[in-house]
Structure formats: structure tokens, C-alpha cells
Motif scaffolding. Structure first.
Motif, PDB file in Angstrom:
ATOM      1  N   GLU A  23       0.828  -1.210   0.000  1.00 11.23           N
ATOM      2  CA  GLU A  23       0.000   0.000   0.000  1.00 11.23           C
ATOM      3  C   GLU A  23       0.861   1.259   0.000  1.00 11.23           C
ATOM      4  OE1 GLU A  23      -3.271   0.072  -0.442  1.00 11.23           O
ATOM      5  OE2 GLU A  23      -3.092  -2.105  -0.656  1.00 11.23           O
ATOM      6  N   VAL A  24       1.984   1.224   0.708  1.00  8.59           N
ATOM      7  CA  VAL A  24       2.897   2.373   0.714  1.00  8.59           C
ATOM      8  C   VAL A  24       3.395   2.665  -0.693  1.00  8.59           C
ATOM      9  CG1 VAL A  24       5.207   3.134   1.429  1.00  8.59           C
ATOM     10  CG2 VAL A  24       3.636   2.171   3.111  1.00  8.59           C
ATOM     11  N   LEU A  25       3.830   1.629  -1.385  1.00  7.38           N
ATOM     12  CA  LEU A  25       4.336   1.815  -2.746  1.00  7.38           C
ATOM     13  C   LEU A  25       3.233   2.263  -3.697  1.00  7.38           C
ATOM     14  CD1 LEU A  25       6.745  -1.242  -3.066  1.00  7.38           C
ATOM     15  CD2 LEU A  25       7.347   1.167  -2.779  1.00  7.38           C
ATOM     16  N   ARG A  26       2.028   1.795  -3.473  1.00  2.00           N
ATOM     17  CA  ARG A  26       0.911   2.198  -4.331  1.00  2.00           C
ATOM     18  C   ARG A  26       0.661   3.700  -4.210  1.00  2.00           C
ATOM     19  NH1 ARG A  26      -4.198  -1.279  -3.361  1.00  2.00           N
ATOM     20  NH2 ARG A  26      -2.810  -2.784  -4.360  1.00  2.00           N
ATOM     21  N   VAL A  27       0.758   4.221  -2.999  1.00  2.00           N
ATOM     22  CA  VAL A  27       0.515   5.650  -2.781  1.00  2.00           C
ATOM     23  C   VAL A  27       1.675   6.485  -3.323  1.00  2.00           C
ATOM     24  CG1 VAL A  27       0.275   7.433  -1.016  1.00  2.00           C
ATOM     25  CG2 VAL A  27      -0.987   5.275  -0.799  1.00  2.00           C
ATOM     26  N   LEU A  28       2.901   6.113  -2.972  1.00  2.00           N
ATOM     27  CA  LEU A  28       4.048   6.932  -3.350  1.00  2.00           C
ATOM     28  C   LEU A  28       4.355   6.876  -4.844  1.00  2.00           C
ATOM     29  CD1 LEU A  28       6.562   6.404  -0.389  1.00  2.00           C
ATOM     30  CD2 LEU A  28       4.873   8.201  -0.715  1.00  2.00           C
ATOM     31  N   ASN A  29       3.969   5.796  -5.490  1.00  2.00           N
ATOM     32  CA  ASN A  29       4.282   5.668  -6.921  1.00  2.00           C
ATOM     33  C   ASN A  29       3.108   6.027  -7.829  1.00  2.00           C
ATOM     34  OD1 ASN A  29       6.960   4.796  -6.627  1.00  2.00           O
ATOM     35  ND2 ASN A  29       6.306   2.672  -6.280  1.00  2.00           N
TER      36      ASN A  29
END
Length: 617
Positions: A23-29
Motif C-alpha cells: 500500500e505504501v508503494l501504491r501511494v508513493l508511486n
């Protein structure tokens, strides 16, 4: 109610760390181009923050398998004693420093009858005179209320005054409190050489006459007031305590007896987790010192008076100090402080009033009696963020303590300027964060009050000038700007040229107005209009500096045209709220001199603006 247990998350799968990272990568990317996505390592680095003295704050903490230990047992990380569930688990200690004897005596008695359990008198030329201590304490039963003294000028005189009061009561063996000796703290403040002789004598006297009191108060507030970081505050306190143990042992006083006569004054501030961890880490470090010194395990716990940090107190919008004091009180209680002192919210204005002392007292009473904070032993224990922060503080402070020892001890580190150098390095680093508001001060650098009514307080007597570490409040950086504007005639102003409709310029107008209000700079404005209409309004206001406020869409069609017209009309400086690149014009830098944006050096910008407007420093 049903007999079935309520399971709020029972219908959901427990997320794993991998789920969280996804989820972190989904938001930041989300808006990054293909092939330029962040890895989880890069994402974690972006989400990790670092404190001014190098402590890492991770974005996520999860349970580990460490042994947390127990409150009341070595190494005392979780508390020097076991809380029993009583409401008053700590001393509510009120500070008194008003030189008016009758006023202070009435205030002392009011405190004790309305909830305080302990008193602290500052004995100095600008506070309570040593000869007046008995008068200030008239009517106080010293076997029922712990009494403390401190002095910036003559610690021996303050100790003699309190000892005389204790002896006159006929209950010297029953009294509790502190005589407030701290030779190295006095040396740090005054720049003079430390004198250990009187301190040794008072330790011997305390052990012989005042068995329940303590002679030494290792005062780390001196270093916090001067701007020291969290790591150095702890290291200096431990190094000072070790220096005293050596000196007392040379005088024939065992480490065990010395431990009985030493307590610590520790700052508590609005960074609640850091304050909790600071108190926990100090106990762990002092217990380690006791272990190495051969002190029995049961008496190695550090006794701490937590004092709300003077450095965090603001003069402007002083009512916010009530919130800061409340957070610091919560943190001190959760961190296991044996005593807590809350500085009145008007401390930066002058001598406290009946109202401000009552508020300082009631913050603690509400925390203890209505919030029941004192009933729970180490409520932060098992918070993996707090445990990690405690570990980092303890480890880094122990390493700095090792540097001090290698340099010859705390006496030598003070004398050769090493302590001052470390503090100045931290002050410089913190100054950058204060100036760009990455370390915001509510009511001062963020959301400043537009119209303030001065508090009605009596001024403090002139403070003696010392040659050692200089105290400073964080907010002084911005308060100085306010003072420049208040003294200016006419009042300085910067014009806000708001382009387009309110939906276009509203957010940036609000942001820019807030920046200008930090210094109290006036900001007349225009809304929409053509370039010639805006020029006419700027000229009518007599403004020399103009800031354009709008969205990138409007900037692309109007910013350069309006800026050029303003420059042609004689305006000295045109700035833009946002970035010049939003204009889409190659020649924007020729007419737009600078940018207003989040993360900028706000203090530097405001000081430079006042300089440009001819406002005296």
C-alpha cells in the motif's frame, strides 16, 4: 448488550508487513512515470525522519521479542518505583520566584491548600532573597510538603536558608525535598570554575540530619535552556552525576550513600514521545552507572523532577503555552517522573499571576485526578516506537558520555568549551528547522494571532548577567521580527495581488498572508482585475513589494504581464506564491524576483523583507 464478545476487526484478515509495504508503494508511486517507481527501500528512506541530533523516526514499528522488564526493578527503564494505583503518584511541585515576601507566602499557602504537594523556591537577587525564605514558607509544615530550593548565583546560601527552616521546625529527620546543590550546573551557567567543597559538606549534612531529603539536584535544564539536544541533555546529566560520585567517594562517602542524595531535574516538552523516552532512558543509564559503581540493585533508580521546558515557552500567543504544558505534563507522568513542575503560561511575559499559577497547578490536578495518569505504571511500555526511541536515546547518550569521559570528565568538557560547541552545533541545526518551519511553533511561526492583547503581569526584576551558557527560547527568532514591526512607523506592508477568481488564488493567498503575519506585516490585497487595475491599487496602497497569488493555470496567462506592469510602475520587488516555472515563461526571472513556498526560510525571508522596507533592526 449481547453475551457475544465485540470484535471490531474480527471480520478482517490481519495485515502483514508485506501488505503494508504494498500500500505504501501504491501511494508513493501513484504519479511517478513508468520505470521511475520507488523501491520499498527508497520509500522507507523517504518516510523516515531524523531529529535534530540524529535520532531516526521510522514510519512503522512492529512488535519484537525483547524482554520489557518490570516497573520498580533494575534497570528501572519502566519506573524507579512501582505505582500502586493511587491518584497522586507524583509530586505536584510549584515553582516560586517572586521577590515580594507577602505575595509569595500567600501564593505558597494557596498552592498547598489547593492541590500542590511540593514547593520549589528559586533563591536569587532577581527572585526570593535567602533571608526571606523563612518568611515565604511561614505556615508551611515541612514534614507534610516536600521543599526544594535552587539558585543561579549562590547555591550555598539557598541551601543554608532551607536547612535553617527545616531545623527550626524541629522535624529535620522527617523532611523531604532538595537543597539544590549542583556545582557543575552552576559552572555551566556562570562560566566560573566549579567549586565542589560546599556540595560535599551539604551531602554529609543531609545524610546526617535530613535523611529523607537530597542534597544534589543534577540540573539538565541549564543545558536544555541553552539549546542542547535530547542526546546531550542525557549525556551531560549522567556525566555530571558520575563526576559527583567520584568527588564524594574521594571525600569518604560511598556510592550507595551518594545515590541517596542525588536527584535530577529533567526537561519535559511538547514532543511527548521524546519526553517519555528521555525519562525512561535516564533511569536506564543511571542504573548502569550504579551497577558499575557497586550500588545495590534496589537503590539504583534515578529520582527525577520533570520541568516543562522554558525553551518551548512563547511570548506571543501565550495561551498556547497551556496546551504545551498539558502535553508535557502527560509525557512526564507517562514517563514516570517522581515530581512535575509546570511553568505558568505567562512565564515569558513576567512574574506569574494568581490565575497563571492556578492554571499551572490545575493542569497537573486534572491529569492526576480526572485522567488518572498516575495510576498506571509505565503506560508507554510495549509501545515499540517508545521502546525504540528509548533504546536510541540511551545508546547515543551513553556514547556521548563516553566521549566526555575520554576527554577528562564533565568538568574538563565544560572548561575547554566542548559542551558549548556541541550545544551550538545543535542550535544551528535546529535554527534551520525553526526558520523553515519544519519544526513549527503554533501561534508564532504557524497560525500566528493577528491581534494580541498584552498580558497584565508584573515585570521580572533584572536578571544577573552570567558568563556561561546563555538561555534562549525557540520562539525568540520570530518574536524579534514582531518587535521590529511593532516599533516601525509607518507599519510595513506587502501587497498581495490575487489573480483570477477566489478559487484560483484562495489557498495561496491564505498561505502567504500567514507567512507575513508571522512578523505582523500588513498585507492589503486586490482580487482579480486587469494589470492596469492591479497597478492602480498597488500605487494607492503605496506598496513597494508585491506578491502574486494564484494557481498555475492563471499564472500561465497573467503572471508575467502583471509583474511587468508592476515593475514598469516603479514597484521595487515582485514575488510569486509558488514557483516561477508555473508561469511557463522563460523571462519570468527577469520580473519576478523570488518565490514564496512551503519549506522556504520563512525567518530569513521576513527579516530580508523588513530590511528592504527600511525597518530598523
Amino acid at each position: 448488550m449481547t453475551e457475544s464478545p465485540l470484535t471490531l476487526a474480527g471480520d478482517f484478515d490481519a495485515p502483514s508487513r508485506q501488505d503494508w509495504e504494498t500500500e505504501v508503494l501504491r501511494v508513493l508511486n501513484r504519479r511517478r512515470p513508468e520505470g521511475k517507481e520507488l523501491s520499498i527501500e527508497q520509500a522507507m528512506k523517504r518516510l523516515t525522519t531524523t531529529t535534530v541530533d540524529g535520532l531516526a523516526i521510522d514510519p512503522l514499528y512492529t512488535r519484537d521479542d525483547r524482554d520489557l522488564g518490570h516497573p520498580g526493578v533494575t534497570p528501572f527503564t519502566r519506573g524507579a518505583s512501582l505505582r500502586t494505583g493511587a491518584i497522586h503518584a507524583w509530586d505536584i511541585t510549584q515553582l516560586h520566584e517572586d521577590p515580594d515576601v507577602a505575595f509569595s507566602n500567600a501564593a505558597v499557602l494557596a498552592d498547598l491548600t489547593r492541590g500542590a504537594t511540593s514547593l520549589w523556591l528559586r533563591v536569587d537577587p532577581d527572585a526570593i532573597a535567602a533571608a526571606d525564605v523563612a518568611g515565604v514558607l511561614a505556615g508551611v509544615l515541612p514534614d507534610l510538603a516536600r521543599l526544594r530550593v535552587s539558585s543561579r548565583t549562590d547555591q550555598d546560601a539557598a541551601a543554608r536558608a532551607l536547612a535553617a527552616f527545616w531545623r527550626a521546625s524541629g522535624k529535620a529527620a522527617e523532611v523531604g525535598g532538595s537543597l539544590g546543590l549542583d556545582a557543575l550546573g552552576h559552572a555551566a551557567l556562570t562560566g566560573e570554575a566549579a567549586e565542589f567543597g560546599p556540595q560535599r559538606e551539604w551531602v554529609a549534612t543531609t545524610l546526617a540530619e535530613f535523611g529523607k531529603a537530597r542534597a544534589i539536584a543534577v540540573d539538565s535544564l541549564v543545558y536544555d535552556d541553552a539549546g542542547a539536544g535530547d542526546v546531550d541533555v542525557l549525556a551531560f546529566a549522567i556525566a555530571t552525576g558520575v563526576e559527583y560520585l567520584r568527588d564524594l567517594e574521594a571525600a569518604g562517602i560511598s556510592p550507595r550513600d551518594a545515590f541517596r542524595t542525588i536527584a535530577f531535574r529533567v526537561p519535559a516538552n511538547a514532543d511527548q514521545f521524546m519526553t517519555i523516552s528521555r525519562l525512561r532512558a535516564l533511569r536506564r543509564l543511571w542504573a548502569r552507572v550504579g551497577e558499575v559503581s557497586g550500588v545495590p540493585a534496589g537503590v539504583r533508580g534515578a529520582v527525577q523532577l520533570a520541568v516543562t521546558s522554558w525553551r518551548m515557552v512563547t511570548r506571543d500567543d501565550p495561551w498556547v503555552n497551556l496546551l504545551r504544558g498539558t502535553i508535557a505534563t502527560f509525557a512526564a507522568a507517562a514517563g514516570g517522573a517522581e515530581s512535575i513542575t509546570v511553568l505558568p503560561h505567562d512565564t515569558a511575559w513576567g512574574l506569574p499571576t494568581d490565575f497563571s499559577r492556578r492554571m499551572a497547578r490545575n493542569i497537573q490536578l486534572l491529569a492526576a485526578e480526572e485522567s488518572n495518569l498516575g495510576r498506571v505504571a509505565d503506560p508507554a511500555g510495549g509501545s515499540w516506537y517508545v521502546e525504540s526511541l528509548t533504546d536510541q536515546l540511551a545508546g547515543r547518550a551513553w556514547a556521548r558520555f563516553g566521549e566526555i569521559e575520554a576527554a577528562g570528565g564533565m568538568t574538563a568538557a565544560l572548561a575547554d568549551g566542548r559542551v558549548a560547541e556541541w550545544i551550538e552545533a545543535t542550535v544551528a541545526a535546529r535554527g534551520v528547522r525553526l526558520a523553515n518551519r519544519r519544526q513549527p511553533i503554533t501561534g508564532v511561526s504557524m497560525f500566528p494571532a493577528v491581534n494580541e492583547t498584552p498580558l497584565d503581569v508584573r515585570p521580572r526584576p533584572e536578571r544577573p548577567v552570567f558568563g556561561g551558557l546563555a538561555p534562549r527560547r525557540d520562539s525568540e527568532l520570530f518574536e524579534g521580527l514582531r518587535d521590529r514591526v511593532a516599533a516601525a512607523d509607518p507599519q510595513p506592508q506587502v501587497f498581495l495581488a490575487c489573480l483570477g477568481a477566489r478559487r484560483d488564488f484562495g489557498p495561496r493567498e491564505q498561505f502567504t498572508a500567514n507567512v507575513l503575519q508571522v512578523a505582523g506585516i500588513g498585507h492589503p490585497s486586490s482580487e482579480g482585475g486587469t494589470a492596469s487595475e492591479i497597478v492602480a491599487q498597488v500605487q494607492a496602497a503605496g506598496a513597494r513589494i508585491v506578491i502574486l497569488c494564484s494557481s498555475a493555470r492563471v499564472y500561465a496567462t497573467q503572471a508575467v504581464e502583471v509583474a511587468s506592469a508592476l515593475k514598469d510602475a516603479g514597484v521595487d520587488t515582485v514575488l510569486i506564491a509558488g514557483r516561477r516555472t508555473e508561469t511557463g515563461a522563460d523571462n519570468a526571472a527577469g520580473v519576478i524576483a523570488g518565490e514564496i513556498f512551503d519549506g522556504m526560510d520563512v525567518a530569513g525571508f521576513l527579516a530580508g523583507t523588513l530590511d528592504e522596507l527600511g525597518v530598523d533592526r
